[in-house]
Design a protein around this motif. Structure first.
Motif, PDB file in Angstrom:
ATOM      1  N   ALA A  87      -4.963 -23.011 -15.341  1.00  0.00           N
ATOM      2  CA  ALA A  87      -5.310 -23.417 -13.982  1.00  0.00           C
ATOM      3  C   ALA A  87      -6.326 -22.476 -13.346  1.00  0.00           C
ATOM      4  CB  ALA A  87      -4.054 -23.476 -13.124  1.00  0.00           C
ATOM      5  N   GLY A  88      -6.448 -21.270 -13.904  1.00  0.00           N
ATOM      6  CA  GLY A  88      -7.352 -20.287 -13.328  1.00  0.00           C
ATOM      7  C   GLY A  88      -6.858 -19.720 -12.018  1.00  0.00           C
ATOM      8  N   MET A  89      -5.540 -19.775 -11.804  1.00  0.00           N
ATOM      9  CA  MET A  89      -4.943 -19.280 -10.563  1.00  0.00           C
ATOM     10  C   MET A  89      -3.735 -18.406 -10.891  1.00  0.00           C
ATOM     11  SD  MET A  89      -6.828 -20.658  -8.156  1.00  0.00           S
ATOM     12  CE  MET A  89      -5.863 -20.435  -6.660  1.00  0.00           C
ATOM     13  N   CYS A  90      -3.476 -17.448 -10.005  1.00  0.00           N
ATOM     14  CA  CYS A  90      -2.289 -16.606 -10.176  1.00  0.00           C
ATOM     15  C   CYS A  90      -1.038 -17.419  -9.861  1.00  0.00           C
ATOM     16  CB  CYS A  90      -2.345 -15.396  -9.246  1.00  0.00           C
ATOM     17  SG  CYS A  90      -3.721 -14.275  -9.578  1.00  0.00           S
ATOM     18  N   ARG A  91       0.046 -17.070 -10.542  1.00  0.00           N
ATOM     19  CA  ARG A  91       1.322 -17.687 -10.230  1.00  0.00           C
ATOM     20  C   ARG A  91       1.858 -17.109  -8.924  1.00  0.00           C
ATOM     21  NH1 ARG A  91       4.366 -20.062 -14.257  1.00  0.00           N
ATOM     22  NH2 ARG A  91       6.244 -19.048 -13.445  1.00  0.00           N
ATOM     23  N   MET A  92       2.755 -17.833  -8.285  1.00  0.00           N
ATOM     24  CA  MET A  92       3.276 -17.433  -6.986  1.00  0.00           C
ATOM     25  C   MET A  92       4.281 -16.292  -7.083  1.00  0.00           C
ATOM     26  SD  MET A  92       4.884 -19.952  -4.077  1.00  0.00           S
ATOM     27  CE  MET A  92       5.167 -19.380  -2.400  1.00  0.00           C
ATOM     28  N   GLU A  93       4.929 -16.157  -8.245  1.00  0.00           N
ATOM     29  CA  GLU A  93       5.984 -15.170  -8.379  1.00  0.00           C
ATOM     30  C   GLU A  93       5.433 -13.740  -8.308  1.00  0.00           C
ATOM     31  OE1 GLU A  93       5.540 -17.726 -10.348  1.00  0.00           O
ATOM     32  OE2 GLU A  93       7.319 -18.980  -9.998  1.00  0.00           O
ATOM     33  N   ILE A  94       6.239 -12.841  -7.772  1.00  0.00           N
ATOM     34  CA  ILE A  94       5.876 -11.416  -7.681  1.00  0.00           C
ATOM     35  C   ILE A  94       6.349 -10.720  -8.943  1.00  0.00           C
ATOM     36  CG2 ILE A  94       6.210  -9.291  -6.346  1.00  0.00           C
ATOM     37  CD1 ILE A  94       6.749 -11.199  -3.917  1.00  0.00           C
ATOM     38  N   GLY A  95       5.486  -9.888  -9.524  1.00  0.00           N
ATOM     39  CA  GLY A  95       5.762  -9.326 -10.841  1.00  0.00           C
ATOM     40  C   GLY A  95       6.357  -7.936 -10.828  1.00  0.00           C
ATOM     41  N   ASP A  96       6.490  -7.317  -9.663  1.00  0.00           N
ATOM     42  CA  ASP A  96       7.128  -6.004  -9.624  1.00  0.00           C
ATOM     43  C   ASP A  96       8.021  -5.930  -8.385  1.00  0.00           C
ATOM     44  OD1 ASP A  96       5.263  -5.755  -7.616  1.00  0.00           O
ATOM     45  OD2 ASP A  96       4.353  -3.919  -8.375  1.00  0.00           O
ATOM     46  N   SER A  97       8.455  -4.737  -8.014  1.00  0.00           N
ATOM     47  CA  SER A  97       9.402  -4.604  -6.911  1.00  0.00           C
ATOM     48  C   SER A  97       9.011  -3.408  -6.048  1.00  0.00           C
ATOM     49  CB  SER A  97      10.817  -4.394  -7.454  1.00  0.00           C
ATOM     50  OG  SER A  97      10.901  -3.141  -8.123  1.00  0.00           O
ATOM     51  N   LEU A 115       3.743 -13.051   0.516  1.00  0.00           N
ATOM     52  CA  LEU A 115       3.035 -12.390  -0.580  1.00  0.00           C
ATOM     53  C   LEU A 115       2.866 -13.346  -1.749  1.00  0.00           C
ATOM     54  CD1 LEU A 115       1.739  -9.867  -1.765  1.00  0.00           C
ATOM     55  CD2 LEU A 115       4.004  -9.135  -2.552  1.00  0.00           C
ATOM     56  N   GLY A 116       3.886 -14.143  -2.032  1.00  0.00           N
ATOM     57  CA  GLY A 116       3.755 -15.141  -3.086  1.00  0.00           C
ATOM     58  C   GLY A 116       2.636 -16.117  -2.808  1.00  0.00           C
ATOM     59  N   ILE A 117       2.509 -16.551  -1.558  1.00  0.00           N
ATOM     60  CA  ILE A 117       1.419 -17.454  -1.170  1.00  0.00           C
ATOM     61  C   ILE A 117       0.068 -16.759  -1.340  1.00  0.00           C
ATOM     62  CG2 ILE A 117       0.387 -18.665   0.790  1.00  0.00           C
ATOM     63  CD1 ILE A 117       3.268 -19.172   1.779  1.00  0.00           C
ATOM     64  N   ASP A 147       0.879  -1.175   0.000  1.00  0.00           N
ATOM     65  CA  ASP A 147       0.000   0.000   0.000  1.00  0.00           C
ATOM     66  C   ASP A 147       0.916   1.224   0.000  1.00  0.00           C
ATOM     67  OD1 ASP A 147      -2.102   1.721   0.077  1.00  0.00           O
ATOM     68  OD2 ASP A 147      -2.750   1.250   2.113  1.00  0.00           O
ATOM     69  N   VAL A 148       1.263   1.675  -1.195  1.00  0.00           N
ATOM     70  CA  VAL A 148       2.314   2.686  -1.356  1.00  0.00           C
ATOM     71  C   VAL A 148       1.672   4.018  -1.743  1.00  0.00           C
ATOM     72  CG1 VAL A 148       4.461   3.277  -2.543  1.00  0.00           C
ATOM     73  CG2 VAL A 148       3.924   0.886  -2.072  1.00  0.00           C
ATOM     74  N   ARG A 167      -3.333  -9.029  -8.457  1.00  0.00           N
ATOM     75  CA  ARG A 167      -2.805  -7.843  -7.779  1.00  0.00           C
ATOM     76  C   ARG A 167      -3.311  -7.824  -6.347  1.00  0.00           C
ATOM     77  NH1 ARG A 167      -2.794  -2.729 -12.012  1.00  0.00           N
ATOM     78  NH2 ARG A 167      -1.798  -3.834 -13.738  1.00  0.00           N
ATOM     79  N   TYR A 168      -2.500  -7.240  -5.485  1.00  0.00           N
ATOM     80  CA  TYR A 168      -2.908  -7.015  -4.107  1.00  0.00           C
ATOM     81  C   TYR A 168      -2.509  -5.595  -3.756  1.00  0.00           C
ATOM     82  CZ  TYR A 168      -3.669  -7.570   0.873  1.00  0.00           C
ATOM     83  OH  TYR A 168      -4.126  -7.409   2.158  1.00  0.00           O
TER      84      TYR A 168
END
Length: 217
Positions: free
Chosen positions: A149-159, A120-122, A91-92, A136-137
């Protein structure tokens, strides 16, 4: 400590902000980056008051050379420290942070949306999705949606740095970003670098270095 005391500690640790105020002193993040937990008060808790909350008023009242440039540099350093501690802040926005002129550093005053990277990955991996926009969160972006699979991947896409560039340095909606306070001749270059930084996901040393150079020139 008796059983009732242990249960009370466990209950309080379910509150994300209390949890992080309790565990951050044991991470590599410098102590001046977050308020000190002073004690408990009924169902709440007390923290030290330190710094001036950031926002439009701060930008108006403090010039680029007087303070705002130092604030921007401190955000860059803070992103490095969060990465080293494997922490992600989701929350930036300016008013979630304060400026401590005594230490010349930014501190985070709202920790409700801070995660350890693995947690966060979980969080992402448990989300159903139809496209990447579903992964997104708050301001954190997941890597992508696994449509099969209809699911988000565990990896984080930004920094952390990418989020700071998008949400703190650049203007957003009605709010000025920190770079808006720079001298007019410098704004185009700073905006261009922040936009490139905000699109990237790796927070590379190259971007860190370029931001530091532009902020110290």
């Amino acid at each position: 400590m008796d059983l009732a005391g242990l249960e009370e500690v466990h209950r309080r640790l379910q509150h994300e902000e209390f949890y992080f105020l309790s565990v951050l002193p044991f991470t590599t993040v410098p102590a001046h980056r977050f308020p000190k937990l002073l004690g408990l008060c009924g169902d709440g808790f007390m923290v030290e008051r330190s710094g001036v909350v950031l926002g439009e008023r701060f930008i108006r009242e403090h010039g680029w050379e007087e303070a705002v440039k130092d604030v921007a540099m401190s955000f860059v350093d803070f992103a490095t420290e969060l990465d080293a501690a494997l922490l992600e802040i989701c929350d930036v926005k300016l008013d979630n942070f304060a400026w401590n002129p005594a230490t010349k550093s930014v501190l985070v005053i709202d920790l409700d949306s801070m995660f350890f990277k693995e947690a966060l990955g979980i969080q992402f991996a448990s989300r159903q999705c139809r496209d990447n926009a579903d992964c997104r969160y708050f301001d954190c972006r997941g890597d992508r949606c696994d449509a099969e699979a209809g699911m988000c991947r565990m990896e984080i896409g930004d920094s952390n740095l990418a989020r700071i560039c998008r949400k703190i340095f650049l203007p957003r909606f009605w709010q000025k970003g920190l770079f808006s306070a720079a001298p007019l001749v410098r704004i185009p270059g700073l905006f261009a670098l922040a936009e490139r930084c905000g699109r990237g996901g790796d927070g590379s040393e190259l971007v860190f270095g370029q931001l530091r150079q532009m902020l110290t020139d």
